[in-house]
Design a protein around this motif. Structure first.
Motif, short mmCIF file in Angstrom:
data_model
loop_
_atom_site.label_atom_id
_atom_site.label_comp_id
_atom_site.label_asym_id
_atom_site.label_seq_id
_atom_site.Cartn_x
_atom_site.Cartn_y
_atom_site.Cartn_z
N ASP A 229 1.37 51.98 -21.33
CA ASP A 229 1.52 51.11 -22.50
C ASP A 229 1.82 49.69 -22.03
O ASP A 229 2.76 49.03 -22.50
CB ASP A 229 2.65 51.63 -23.40
CG ASP A 229 2.42 51.29 -24.87
OD1 ASP A 229 1.50 50.48 -25.15
OD2 ASP A 229 3.13 51.82 -25.72
N ALA B 214 -1.10 36.64 -19.04
CA ALA B 214 -0.61 36.14 -20.32
C ALA B 214 -0.13 34.69 -20.22
O ALA B 214 0.40 34.14 -21.19
CB ALA B 214 0.52 37.03 -20.83
N ALA C 172 -0.24 41.48 -15.34
CA ALA C 172 -0.37 41.35 -16.79
C ALA C 172 0.38 40.14 -17.32
O ALA C 172 -0.09 39.44 -18.22
CB ALA C 172 0.13 42.63 -17.47
N CYS C 173 1.56 39.86 -16.75
CA CYS C 173 2.32 38.69 -17.16
C CYS C 173 1.60 37.40 -16.78
O CYS C 173 1.53 36.44 -17.56
CB CYS C 173 3.71 38.72 -16.53
SG CYS C 173 4.84 39.94 -17.25
N GLU D 292 0.25 46.82 -22.41
CA GLU D 292 0.13 45.75 -23.40
C GLU D 292 1.41 45.62 -24.23
O GLU D 292 1.87 44.52 -24.52
CB GLU D 292 -1.06 46.02 -24.32
CG GLU D 292 -1.36 44.90 -25.29
CD GLU D 292 -2.60 45.15 -26.11
OE1 GLU D 292 -2.77 44.47 -27.15
OE2 GLU D 292 -3.41 46.02 -25.71
N TRP D 293 2.00 46.76 -24.58
CA TRP D 293 3.26 46.75 -25.32
C TRP D 293 4.37 46.10 -24.50
O TRP D 293 5.17 45.32 -25.03
CB TRP D 293 3.64 48.18 -25.69
CG TRP D 293 4.94 48.31 -26.42
CD1 TRP D 293 5.16 48.20 -27.76
CD2 TRP D 293 6.23 48.57 -25.83
NE1 TRP D 293 6.49 48.37 -28.05
CE2 TRP D 293 7.18 48.61 -26.89
CE3 TRP D 293 6.67 48.78 -24.53
CZ2 TRP D 293 8.53 48.85 -26.67
CZ3 TRP D 293 8.02 49.02 -24.30
CH2 TRP D 293 8.94 49.04 -25.36
N CYS D 294 4.42 46.40 -23.21
CA CYS D 294 5.44 45.81 -22.33
C CYS D 294 5.32 44.28 -22.33
O CYS D 294 6.34 43.57 -22.42
CB CYS D 294 5.30 46.34 -20.91
SG CYS D 294 5.64 48.09 -20.71
N VAL D 295 4.09 43.79 -22.25
CA VAL D 295 3.89 42.34 -22.24
C VAL D 295 4.29 41.74 -23.58
O VAL D 295 4.90 40.66 -23.65
CB VAL D 295 2.43 42.00 -21.90
CG1 VAL D 295 2.18 40.49 -22.01
CG2 VAL D 295 2.08 42.48 -20.50
N ASP D 296 3.98 42.43 -24.67
CA ASP D 296 4.39 41.95 -26.00
C ASP D 296 5.90 41.84 -26.10
O ASP D 296 6.45 40.88 -26.67
CB ASP D 296 3.86 42.89 -27.09
CG ASP D 296 2.37 42.73 -27.35
OD1 ASP D 296 1.82 41.69 -26.93
OD2 ASP D 296 1.78 43.64 -27.96
#
Length: 280
Positions: A263, A195, A191-192, A265-269
């Motif tokens: 969650d 991004a 995920a990182c 997406e939240w971690c990436v945010d």
């Protein structure tokens, strides 16, 4: 049951084909006596198991198949998402018992059979190949990373497995990293990277040790499991590591299994927001 028969059943983790035991020199009479004495039972014609054999494995045999996909991977110690018990069944099989609500039958021929080990589950390669048909890409990468890290899958075996994957997954090898020590670590890494971030796995930091992820060269990101981070000693160690990271000029964040798994997406945010605040 003679000690030798018990020992050989244990070789197959408590559940073996009758022919496997015969091949090892056990007589039909010895097998029959073990059943009559209640020391073992036959869950299905041609099979023998001990009372403490794996429940899911025995159930798979009772249903006329083997543990497959994620269910087989779990028995090898390979990371998988939780799901129903998967029963891999030969396409030619017929007149089989119905599966329960928490079970699912998959009709599939084995591509990479293991003729020597326990026959109540498919091989790691077949399990991964079957998993590829059900899991999303990130979950499959996580399982492949785990299989490589635990050495349940060799380089040559990976090559043959990738060649058997659907064309859309042929490039997945470039996303794998055998250094990953958990599936959640693999998922957060992917995920990182998606991004646009640079990520190093298991980087070694002075006075800190190895860290799960080092993002953009300065942000330490750890993914904590209950097994290794819930005890008082574990928590003390983690706090010392966090403090030494600060002293060394690094930022740090910690997430746990539920956050990454449910969650992401939240971690990436959170990671992106922390990065925008700048290096300590």
């Amino acid at each position: 049951m003679t000690p030798d028969l018990l020992r050989d059943l244990r070789r197959f983790e408590g559940l073996a084909l009758r022919r496997q035991l015969l091949d090892l020199g056990h007589s039909p009479g010895a097998i029959a006596r073990s059943i009559s004495r209640g020391l073992a039972r036959s869950p299905r014609r041609g099979w023998l198991c001990t009372p403490d054999a794996p429940i899911a494995a025995v159930r798979a045999v009772e249903l006329g198949g083997k543990l497959g996909g994620a269910s087989a991977l779990e028995t090898y110690g390979i990371w998988v998402d939780a799901g129903p018990v998967l029963i891999a069944t030969p396409p030619s099989a017929s007149r089989l018992p119905a599966v329960a609500v928490d079970e699912r039958r998959i009709w599939v021929a084995e591509r990479f059979p293991d003729r020597h080990g326990p026959q109540w589950r498919v091989s790691p390669r077949d399990a991964l190949l079957q998993h590829a048909g059900a899991a999303d890409r990130a979950s499959l990468v996580a399982s492949l990373d785990s299989a490589l890290h635990s050495r349940k899958l060799t380089g040559p075996e990976l090559t043959s497995l990738v060649s058997a994957l659907p064309r859309s997954l042929r490039g997945i090898r470039e996303q794998l990293d055998s250094r990953a020590m958990s599936g959640t670590e693999s998922k957060l890494r992917l995920a990182c990277v998606a991004a646009g971030l640079t990520v190093e796995l298991q980087a070694s930091i002075n006075n800190v040790g190895f860290v799960d992820l080092l993002v953009e060269g300065w942000l330490i990101v750890e993914v904590d499991s209950r097994k290794f981070h819930d005890g008082p000693t574990d928590q003390h160690r983690d706090r010392v590591r966090d403090g030494n990271a600060v002293l060394g000029g690094y930022g740090h964040l910690r997430f746990n299994y539920p956050l990454v798994q449910f969650d992401l997406e939240w971690c990436v945010d959170v990671i992106l927001t922390r990065l925008r605040s700048g290096r300590p």
